[in-house]
Each structure stands twice: as structure tokens, then as C-alpha cells.
Write a protein that holds these residues in place. Structure first.
Motif, PDB file in Angstrom:
ATOM      1  N   MET A 101     -10.175   5.302  -4.963  1.00 19.34           N
ATOM      2  CA  MET A 101      -9.009   4.570  -4.452  1.00 19.34           C
ATOM      3  C   MET A 101      -8.914   4.730  -2.935  1.00 19.34           C
ATOM      4  O   MET A 101      -8.856   3.774  -2.185  1.00 19.34           O
ATOM      5  CB  MET A 101      -7.788   5.184  -5.147  1.00 19.34           C
ATOM      6  CG  MET A 101      -6.574   4.352  -5.307  1.00 19.34           C
ATOM      7  SD  MET A 101      -6.791   2.810  -6.134  1.00 19.34           S
ATOM      8  CE  MET A 101      -7.076   3.165  -7.818  1.00 19.34           C
ATOM      9  N   TYR A 146      -9.069 -10.917  -0.176  1.00 18.62           N
ATOM     10  CA  TYR A 146      -9.500  -9.676  -0.831  1.00 18.62           C
ATOM     11  C   TYR A 146     -10.534  -9.946  -1.920  1.00 18.62           C
ATOM     12  O   TYR A 146     -11.527  -9.250  -2.035  1.00 18.62           O
ATOM     13  CB  TYR A 146      -8.287  -8.939  -1.437  1.00 18.62           C
ATOM     14  CG  TYR A 146      -8.570  -7.481  -1.752  1.00 18.62           C
ATOM     15  CD1 TYR A 146      -8.202  -6.475  -0.866  1.00 18.62           C
ATOM     16  CD2 TYR A 146      -9.221  -7.103  -2.925  1.00 18.62           C
ATOM     17  CE1 TYR A 146      -8.475  -5.142  -1.119  1.00 18.62           C
ATOM     18  CE2 TYR A 146      -9.492  -5.775  -3.201  1.00 18.62           C
ATOM     19  CZ  TYR A 146      -9.112  -4.797  -2.293  1.00 18.62           C
ATOM     20  OH  TYR A 146      -9.384  -3.481  -2.559  1.00 18.62           O
ATOM     21  N   SER A 163     -11.500   2.179   1.307  1.00 23.85           N
ATOM     22  CA  SER A 163     -11.334   1.753   2.698  1.00 23.85           C
ATOM     23  C   SER A 163     -11.713   2.819   3.712  1.00 23.85           C
ATOM     24  O   SER A 163     -12.016   2.501   4.849  1.00 23.85           O
ATOM     25  CB  SER A 163      -9.878   1.354   2.948  1.00 23.85           C
ATOM     26  OG  SER A 163      -9.654   0.063   2.453  1.00 23.85           O
ATOM     27  N   HIS A 164     -11.644   4.094   3.287  1.00 22.04           N
ATOM     28  CA  HIS A 164     -11.775   5.152   4.295  1.00 22.04           C
ATOM     29  C   HIS A 164     -13.086   5.922   4.202  1.00 22.04           C
ATOM     30  O   HIS A 164     -13.321   6.801   5.013  1.00 22.04           O
ATOM     31  CB  HIS A 164     -10.582   6.103   4.192  1.00 22.04           C
ATOM     32  CG  HIS A 164      -9.278   5.393   4.349  1.00 22.04           C
ATOM     33  ND1 HIS A 164      -8.795   4.974   5.574  1.00 22.04           N
ATOM     34  CD2 HIS A 164      -8.381   4.955   3.433  1.00 22.04           C
ATOM     35  CE1 HIS A 164      -7.656   4.343   5.399  1.00 22.04           C
ATOM     36  NE2 HIS A 164      -7.382   4.302   4.110  1.00 22.04           N
ATOM     37  N   HIS A 200     -17.544  -0.687  -0.759  1.00 22.21           N
ATOM     38  CA  HIS A 200     -16.075  -0.732  -0.865  1.00 22.21           C
ATOM     39  C   HIS A 200     -15.656  -1.378  -2.180  1.00 22.21           C
ATOM     40  O   HIS A 200     -14.825  -0.856  -2.922  1.00 22.21           O
ATOM     41  CB  HIS A 200     -15.470  -1.526   0.309  1.00 22.21           C
ATOM     42  CG  HIS A 200     -14.030  -1.928   0.078  1.00 22.21           C
ATOM     43  ND1 HIS A 200     -13.679  -3.046  -0.665  1.00 22.21           N
ATOM     44  CD2 HIS A 200     -12.866  -1.346   0.427  1.00 22.21           C
ATOM     45  CE1 HIS A 200     -12.357  -3.126  -0.737  1.00 22.21           C
ATOM     46  NE2 HIS A 200     -11.844  -2.112  -0.082  1.00 22.21           N
ATOM     47  N   ARG A 233       0.843  -1.207   0.000  1.00 21.62           N
ATOM     48  CA  ARG A 233       0.000   0.000   0.000  1.00 21.62           C
ATOM     49  C   ARG A 233       0.873   1.250   0.000  1.00 21.62           C
ATOM     50  O   ARG A 233       0.642   2.193  -0.743  1.00 21.62           O
ATOM     51  CB  ARG A 233      -0.857   0.027   1.265  1.00 21.62           C
ATOM     52  CG  ARG A 233      -2.178  -0.636   1.144  1.00 21.62           C
ATOM     53  CD  ARG A 233      -3.000  -0.258   2.371  1.00 21.62           C
ATOM     54  NE  ARG A 233      -4.406  -0.226   2.065  1.00 21.62           N
ATOM     55  CZ  ARG A 233      -5.153  -1.300   1.934  1.00 21.62           C
ATOM     56  NH1 ARG A 233      -4.609  -2.507   2.042  1.00 21.62           N
ATOM     57  NH2 ARG A 233      -6.435  -1.185   1.664  1.00 21.62           N
ATOM     58  N   HIS A 236       2.752   1.576  -3.201  1.00 17.49           N
ATOM     59  CA  HIS A 236       1.757   1.896  -4.234  1.00 17.49           C
ATOM     60  C   HIS A 236       1.425   3.391  -4.216  1.00 17.49           C
ATOM     61  O   HIS A 236       1.411   4.050  -5.259  1.00 17.49           O
ATOM     62  CB  HIS A 236       0.501   1.065  -3.976  1.00 17.49           C
ATOM     63  CG  HIS A 236      -0.676   1.398  -4.832  1.00 17.49           C
ATOM     64  ND1 HIS A 236      -0.698   1.205  -6.194  1.00 17.49           N
ATOM     65  CD2 HIS A 236      -1.885   1.928  -4.519  1.00 17.49           C
ATOM     66  CE1 HIS A 236      -1.874   1.596  -6.671  1.00 17.49           C
ATOM     67  NE2 HIS A 236      -2.612   2.043  -5.680  1.00 17.49           N
TER      68      HIS A 236
HETATM   69  C1  HEM Z   1      -3.118   1.885 -11.932  1.00 17.02           C
HETATM   70  C2  HEM Z   1      -4.076   1.175 -11.416  1.00 17.02           C
HETATM   71  C3  HEM Z   1      -4.295   1.048  -9.929  1.00 17.02           C
HETATM   72  C4  HEM Z   1      -4.669  -0.109  -9.292  1.00 17.02           C
HETATM   73  C5  HEM Z   1      -4.892  -1.461  -9.937  1.00 17.02           C
HETATM   74  C6  HEM Z   1      -4.791   0.205  -7.886  1.00 17.02           C
HETATM   75  C7  HEM Z   1      -5.162  -0.681  -6.875  1.00 17.02           C
HETATM   76  C8  HEM Z   1      -5.384  -0.344  -5.562  1.00 17.02           C
HETATM   77  C9  HEM Z   1      -5.922  -1.229  -4.546  1.00 17.02           C
HETATM   78  C10 HEM Z   1      -6.347  -2.665  -4.779  1.00 17.02           C
HETATM   79  C11 HEM Z   1      -6.012  -0.532  -3.386  1.00 17.02           C
HETATM   80  C12 HEM Z   1      -6.534  -1.049  -2.053  1.00 17.02           C
HETATM   81  C13 HEM Z   1      -7.925  -0.479  -1.871  1.00 17.02           C
HETATM   82  C14 HEM Z   1      -8.614  -0.945  -0.624  1.00 17.02           C
HETATM   83  O1  HEM Z   1      -9.284  -1.988  -0.670  1.00 17.02           O
HETATM   84  O2  HEM Z   1      -8.516  -0.248   0.370  1.00 17.02           O
HETATM   85  C15 HEM Z   1      -5.521   0.790  -3.653  1.00 17.02           C
HETATM   86  C16 HEM Z   1      -5.445   1.787  -2.716  1.00 17.02           C
HETATM   87  C17 HEM Z   1      -4.938   3.028  -2.943  1.00 17.02           C
HETATM   88  N1  HEM Z   1      -4.431   3.499  -4.120  1.00 17.02           N
HETATM   89 FE1  HEM Z   1      -4.454   2.520  -5.894  1.00 17.02          FE
HETATM   90  N2  HEM Z   1      -4.475   1.530  -7.699  1.00 17.02           N
HETATM   91  C18 HEM Z   1      -4.166   2.085  -8.925  1.00 17.02           C
HETATM   92  C19 HEM Z   1      -3.793   3.400  -9.158  1.00 17.02           C
HETATM   93  C20 HEM Z   1      -3.555   4.349  -8.176  1.00 17.02           C
HETATM   94  C21 HEM Z   1      -3.050   5.683  -8.421  1.00 17.02           C
HETATM   95  C22 HEM Z   1      -2.680   6.275  -9.771  1.00 17.02           C
HETATM   96  C23 HEM Z   1      -2.953   6.300  -7.233  1.00 17.02           C
HETATM   97  C24 HEM Z   1      -2.456   7.699  -7.048  1.00 17.02           C
HETATM   98  C25 HEM Z   1      -1.874   8.154  -6.000  1.00 17.02           C
HETATM   99  C26 HEM Z   1      -3.398   5.371  -6.216  1.00 17.02           C
HETATM  100  C27 HEM Z   1      -3.476   5.624  -4.873  1.00 17.02           C
HETATM  101  C28 HEM Z   1      -4.025   4.809  -3.930  1.00 17.02           C
HETATM  102  C29 HEM Z   1      -4.280   5.187  -2.545  1.00 17.02           C
HETATM  103  C30 HEM Z   1      -3.970   6.530  -1.905  1.00 17.02           C
HETATM  104  C31 HEM Z   1      -4.854   4.072  -1.941  1.00 17.02           C
HETATM  105  C32 HEM Z   1      -5.371   3.973  -0.526  1.00 17.02           C
HETATM  106  C33 HEM Z   1      -4.425   3.263   0.375  1.00 17.02           C
HETATM  107  C34 HEM Z   1      -5.100   3.080   1.713  1.00 17.02           C
HETATM  108  O3  HEM Z   1      -6.007   3.808   2.035  1.00 17.02           O
HETATM  109  O4  HEM Z   1      -4.725   2.172   2.433  1.00 17.02           O
HETATM  110  N3  HEM Z   1      -3.749   4.194  -6.832  1.00 17.02           N
HETATM  111  N4  HEM Z   1      -5.128   0.878  -4.974  1.00 17.02           N
END
Ligand code: HEM
Length: 252
Positions: A171, A85, A175-176, A100, A14, A17
């Protein structure tokens, strides 16, 4: 919290990412809000413009495209390393709430489309622009295809700006927001929400790629892509529409 267990691994994915994501989207905003307007000031013929393309844009594009790939891979890895998941995903048996699942599905589909835009549209087009800059700086003839390639990349880049607001909302919200703060833990119309969101997103994407509505500069349907300000207004409008749809379809 133990770091060297599955939960710690999921947290690490996370964190990395989000790090990769801010690098990618930060550079996307740099291109849209800073570089494109600034480089336009050089004028088409300017030597300074070609030097800036070769020395600045080339580097920015390197970080941009690899950060996009890293974000995508690490995002998918979050799913891979998080226990249960995908179990019952988008059904009442899911370990997570339906809001969610719907939110993260739309966020991911937008994010995956954005990454595809980077690697399949923006980067191939920018390679033509970069090669032209080097060629012209070396005293060669300008490539007549370079302007068209630049325009193609610009439209896809503004498309990604339009997606970005909603993508990040879903995104982070998965979760939040769509669980703890969103009253109603289950809803029967979650697929309807996802399908409507995908159709709206796809119409914008097809417009940006010139697959519908034509590519002529006079085409009114291209208004969202004609300036970075229009892209920002459209991004906000898209988010408002999608948020209203979540209220209609994702509340119990
Ligand atoms: C490119 C395709 C992307 C995929 C496949 C992807 C996948 C995911 C997944 C599976 C989660 C977990 C969500 C959950 O169940 O809480 C997540 C969280 C998150 N992603 Fe992505 N994401 C992508 C792009 C992005 C991009 C471009 C950003 C830009 C900053 C981003 C920022 C975040 C953030 C901030 C979280 C929340 C983390 C948290 O609250 O714990 N993601 N993403």
C-alpha cells in the motif's frame, strides 16, 4: 497546493483512507495481541469474561468493522478521483510504473480480502459470541455454537494479521518505494508476480476458512493461526517471500 481541485480531493481521500486504515488495523492488533490473550485468562465460565465481551468487545467491534468498510470505500475512491489512475493499468502505457501497479494491485487484493473477512466471517461469528454473552449474563443457557463461532472469528482475525504486514508494505510502497527507490521502471513479468502473490495469499485464506487442510486442532497446517506469535512470524515470512518475488519479477 490548491485544496478545492481534483488533486486536493485525491489528497483528502488518501488522508482519510489512512486515518480509517490505522483505526481498523490498530483495532485488529488490539484484538490479536491484547484482547484475545487477556480474555483467555478469564477462563471459559467467567462472568467477568462475558461482561468484558458485552461492554468492551462490542464497542471495539463497532469501530473495527466500520473502519474496515470506510478504509475500503476511501481506498477505492482514491482510484476514482485520481486522474488517469486506471488508464493502461498493468501495461506499459500506464501513467504509473508497472512495479507501482503490481504493488498496489496485490496490496488492494489483500486489503479487500481482509475487509471481506471482517464483514463476512468475523462479524457474523462475533454476533453469535456477543448474543451468547448477553444471554448467559441474563441467566440463560450458554449457546453451544458460541465456542465454534469464536474459533472461526479468531482464525480469520489471525489471517488478517498475517496479511496486514505485506498489505501495508505494498500500500505504502506503491508510491513511495516501487518507483522512486526501486530500480527498473518497467518489467515484463508483473502479472506473474501478482498471480504468484495471489495464489500464496489464497492458500493461507483457504486454510484459515477451513476449506483446505481440515479444521482439526491437530492439523499441522494450521500452525500459522494457533497463536498470535505464530501469526506474527508467518506475517514476517510472507512479507520476506513476497519481497524476494518482487526482486525476481518486478526488476527490469
Ligand atoms: C481495504 C482495501 C484497500 C484498498 C482498496 C486500498 C486502496 C488504496 C489505494 C488505491 C492507494 C493509493 C496507492 C498509490 O497509488 O499510491 C492506497 C494507499 C494507501 N493505503 Fe490503502 N487500500 C486498502 C486498505 C488499506 C489499509 C487497511 C490500510 C492501513 C492503514 C491502508 C493504508 C494505505 C496507505 C498508508 C496508503 C499510502 C498513501 C500514500 O502514500 O499516499 N490501505 N490504498
Amino acid at each position: 497546493m490548491e485544496i478545492f481541485n481534483q488533486e486536493g480531493l485525491a489528497f483528502a481521500m488518501r488522508w482519510l483512507h489512512v486515518l480509517a486504515g490505522i483505526t481498523w488495523i490498530g483495532l485488529l492488533y488490539y484484538f490479536n495481541f491484547v484482547q484475545v490473550p487477556a480474555f483467555a485468562g478469564f477462563g471459559d465460565e467467567g462472568k467477568a469474561r462475558n461482561i468484558a465481551i458485552d461492554k468492551v468487545a462490542r464497542r471495539a467491534l463497532w469501530w473495527f468493522r466500520w473502519a474496515a468498510l470506510a478504509t475500503l470505500v476511501l481506498g477505492l475512491l482514491i482510484i476514482g478521483v485520481t486522474e488517469n489512475y486506471m488508464q493502461g493499468f498493468m501495461s506499459e502505457d500506464s501513467a504509473y510504473s508497472l512495479p507501482h501497479n503490481s504493488a498496489i494491485l496485490v496490496g488492494m487484493l489483500f486489503g479487500i480480502t481482509m475487509a471481506a473477512n471482517v464483514w463476512m466471517v468475523i462479524w457474523p461469528a462475533q454476533r453469535v459470541v456477543l448474543a451468547n454473552a448477553v444471554n448467559v449474563l441474563g441467566g440463560g443457557e450458554a449457546d453451544p455454537a458460541a465456542a465454534g463461532a469464536g474459533r472461526k472469528a479468531l482464525l480469520a482475525s489471525r489471517m488478517n494479521t498475517i496479511y496486514s504486514l505485506s498489505m501495508l508494505f505494498f500500500m505504502v510502497g506503491a508510491s513511495h518505494f516501487f518507483g522512486p527507490l526501486f530500480d527498473g521502471d518497467s518489467a515484463g513479468k508483473s502479472w506473474t508476480f501478482v498471480i504468484i502473490a495471489v495464489v500464496i495469499g489464497a492458500i493461507f485464506e483457504l486454510l484459515a476458512l477451513g476449506k483446505i487442510g481440515g479444521t482439526a486442532a491437530t492439523n499441522k497446517l494450521l500452525w500459522p493461526f494457533e497463536s498470535h506469535k505464530n501469526a506474527i512470524y508467518t506475517a514476517i515470512g510472507l512479507w520476506v517471500v513476497l519481497y524476494i518475488l518482487t526482486e525476481i519479477f518486478l526488476k527490469a
